[in-house]
Write an enzyme that holds these catalytic residues in place. Sequence first.
Site, PDB file in Angstrom:
ATOM      1  N   TYR A  30      65.911  21.211  48.748  1.00 42.14           N
ATOM      2  CA  TYR A  30      64.906  22.396  48.051  1.00 42.14           C
ATOM      3  C   TYR A  30      64.040  22.183  49.856  1.00 42.14           C
ATOM      4  CZ  TYR A  30      60.585  19.282  47.741  1.00 42.14           C
ATOM      5  OH  TYR A  30      59.860  18.309  47.690  1.00 42.14           O
ATOM      6  N   ARG A  49      66.045  21.782  59.144  1.00 43.10           N
ATOM      7  CA  ARG A  49      66.098  20.928  57.761  1.00 43.10           C
ATOM      8  C   ARG A  49      66.757  21.252  56.383  1.00 43.10           C
ATOM      9  NH1 ARG A  49      59.940  18.470  56.603  1.00 43.10           N
ATOM     10  NH2 ARG A  49      60.367  20.000  55.540  1.00 43.10           N
ATOM     11  N   LYS A 148      65.831  16.147  51.590  1.00 42.34           N
ATOM     12  CA  LYS A 148      64.728  16.913  50.563  1.00 42.34           C
ATOM     13  C   LYS A 148      65.812  17.473  49.425  1.00 42.34           C
ATOM     14  CE  LYS A 148      61.010  19.418  51.638  1.00 42.34           C
ATOM     15  NZ  LYS A 148      59.755  17.887  51.140  1.00 42.34           N
ATOM     16  N   GLU A 181      55.483   6.382  53.086  1.00 43.23           N
ATOM     17  CA  GLU A 181      55.116   7.608  52.995  1.00 43.23           C
ATOM     18  C   GLU A 181      54.676   7.939  51.308  1.00 43.23           C
ATOM     19  OE1 GLU A 181      58.097  11.084  53.496  1.00 43.23           O
ATOM     20  OE2 GLU A 181      58.928   9.543  52.499  1.00 43.23           O
TER      21      GLU A 181
HETATM   22  N1  PDD Z   1      56.574  17.821  50.347  1.00 42.53           N
HETATM   23  N2  PDD Z   1      57.413  13.697  53.050  1.00 42.53           N
HETATM   24  C1  PDD Z   1      57.517  13.629  51.408  1.00 42.53           C
HETATM   25  C2  PDD Z   1      58.667  12.730  50.449  1.00 42.53           C
HETATM   26  C3  PDD Z   1      58.041  15.347  51.232  1.00 42.53           C
HETATM   27  O1  PDD Z   1      57.952  16.041  50.729  1.00 42.53           O
HETATM   28  C4  PDD Z   1      57.287  16.135  52.175  1.00 42.53           C
HETATM   29  C5  PDD Z   1      56.637  17.299  52.079  1.00 42.53           C
HETATM   30  C6  PDD Z   1      56.559  15.568  53.736  1.00 42.53           C
HETATM   31  C7  PDD Z   1      56.004  16.269  55.011  1.00 42.53           C
HETATM   32  O2  PDD Z   1      56.483  17.310  55.109  1.00 42.53           O
HETATM   33  P1  PDD Z   1      56.468  18.660  55.748  1.00 42.53           P
HETATM   34  O3  PDD Z   1      55.323  18.700  57.036  1.00 42.53           O
HETATM   35  O4  PDD Z   1      57.574  19.190  56.905  1.00 42.53           O
HETATM   36  O5  PDD Z   1      55.832  19.542  54.896  1.00 42.53           O
HETATM   37  C8  PDD Z   1      56.699  13.798  53.536  1.00 42.53           C
HETATM   38  C9  PDD Z   1      56.542  19.183  50.290  1.00 42.53           C
HETATM   39  C10 PDD Z   1      55.071  20.002  51.115  1.00 42.53           C
HETATM   40  C11 PDD Z   1      56.938  19.834  49.494  1.00 42.53           C
HETATM   41  O6  PDD Z   1      57.589  18.492  48.673  1.00 42.53           O
HETATM   42  O7  PDD Z   1      55.975  20.563  48.541  1.00 42.53           O
END
Ligand code: PDD
Length: 289
Positions: A30, A49, A148, A181
């Site tokens: 996703y 991505r 993701k 993270e």
């Molecule tokens: N989450 N780390 C993890 C584990 C994440 O799931 C996310 C993003 C990020 C930050 O990525 P970005 O800056 O590209 O949004 C880091 C999204 C927002 C979600 O799970 O909906």
Amino acid sequence: MIYLNNKLVPENKALISVFDHGFLYGDGIYETLRIYKGVIFKLEEHVHRLFRSAEMIGLKIPKSAKEITKAVYKTVKSNRQSEAVVRITISRGTGPLGLDPSLCTIPTFVIMSHAFRNYPAKYYDKGVPVSIVNTRRNYGPALDPRIKSLNFLNNVLAKIEAKGNASHEALMMNYQGYVAEGTVSNVFFINRNGVLCTPGLKVGILDGITRSIILNIAGELKIKTKEGCFRRNDLYNAEEVFLTNTSMEVMPVTCVDDVRIGRKAGNLTGLIHIKYKEKVAEYIGDHKS
Ligand code: PDD
């Protein structure tokens, strides 16, 4: 309205099979995107991505980048949203029980858009509490955090721990005990020498799109940066800590576990967030047409 496979359907008609391998095995991927003033922010990076995640699990996305973009805009328009959060979900598809991906011939493709609801102002003014949880971030060679994936149990378990501690976000260590993270966010901190630090990609994290914008902003502001391996004490001793992701942008942290973070007035977190908003405005201006 929900975009399901090739068309928009009302929410109550957006149904998928119990044999969908996304449901059965978390087999899918996703991406979450943010829409500002009707424009998808950093569209190219998110689509890139998405395709990378797909490739890493050997999934062929049944649409081109252009078709996906069109479908996202169509969904957002049909829901009459100009400020929104969009989630694109692609699962392996429907097939008989069994792990073999070739059991599924057509991936399930879903786009959901939700009107963006601002986080409470106090989250940004005062910050949010976070805690370092016992659940470790997935070990890269087992399930690479750069994917993701719909297999989100690692993060869900961490979130459960954080909720038990009344924390807004859980911070996970990697298998070696280095800060990795959050469950849905990247983490940054400013150390006592004014260096902006964040776990390096080698620690085993998602390379957040917001994260890379923040690193660019730091360069522009001539703030020194360090991507590397950090321990929990580095966070406890930080001057400032903040989280980043597509929907929250830059969110300050008040305390890590029981340790209050010494945020100063006129803090860098606030300045970086202002610069981030400027970047958004610039991007939206450039992509409005
Ligand atoms: N989450 N780390 C993890 C584990 C994440 O799931 C996310 C993003 C990020 C930050 O990525 P970005 O800056 O590209 O949004 C880091 C999204 C927002 C979600 O799970 O909906």
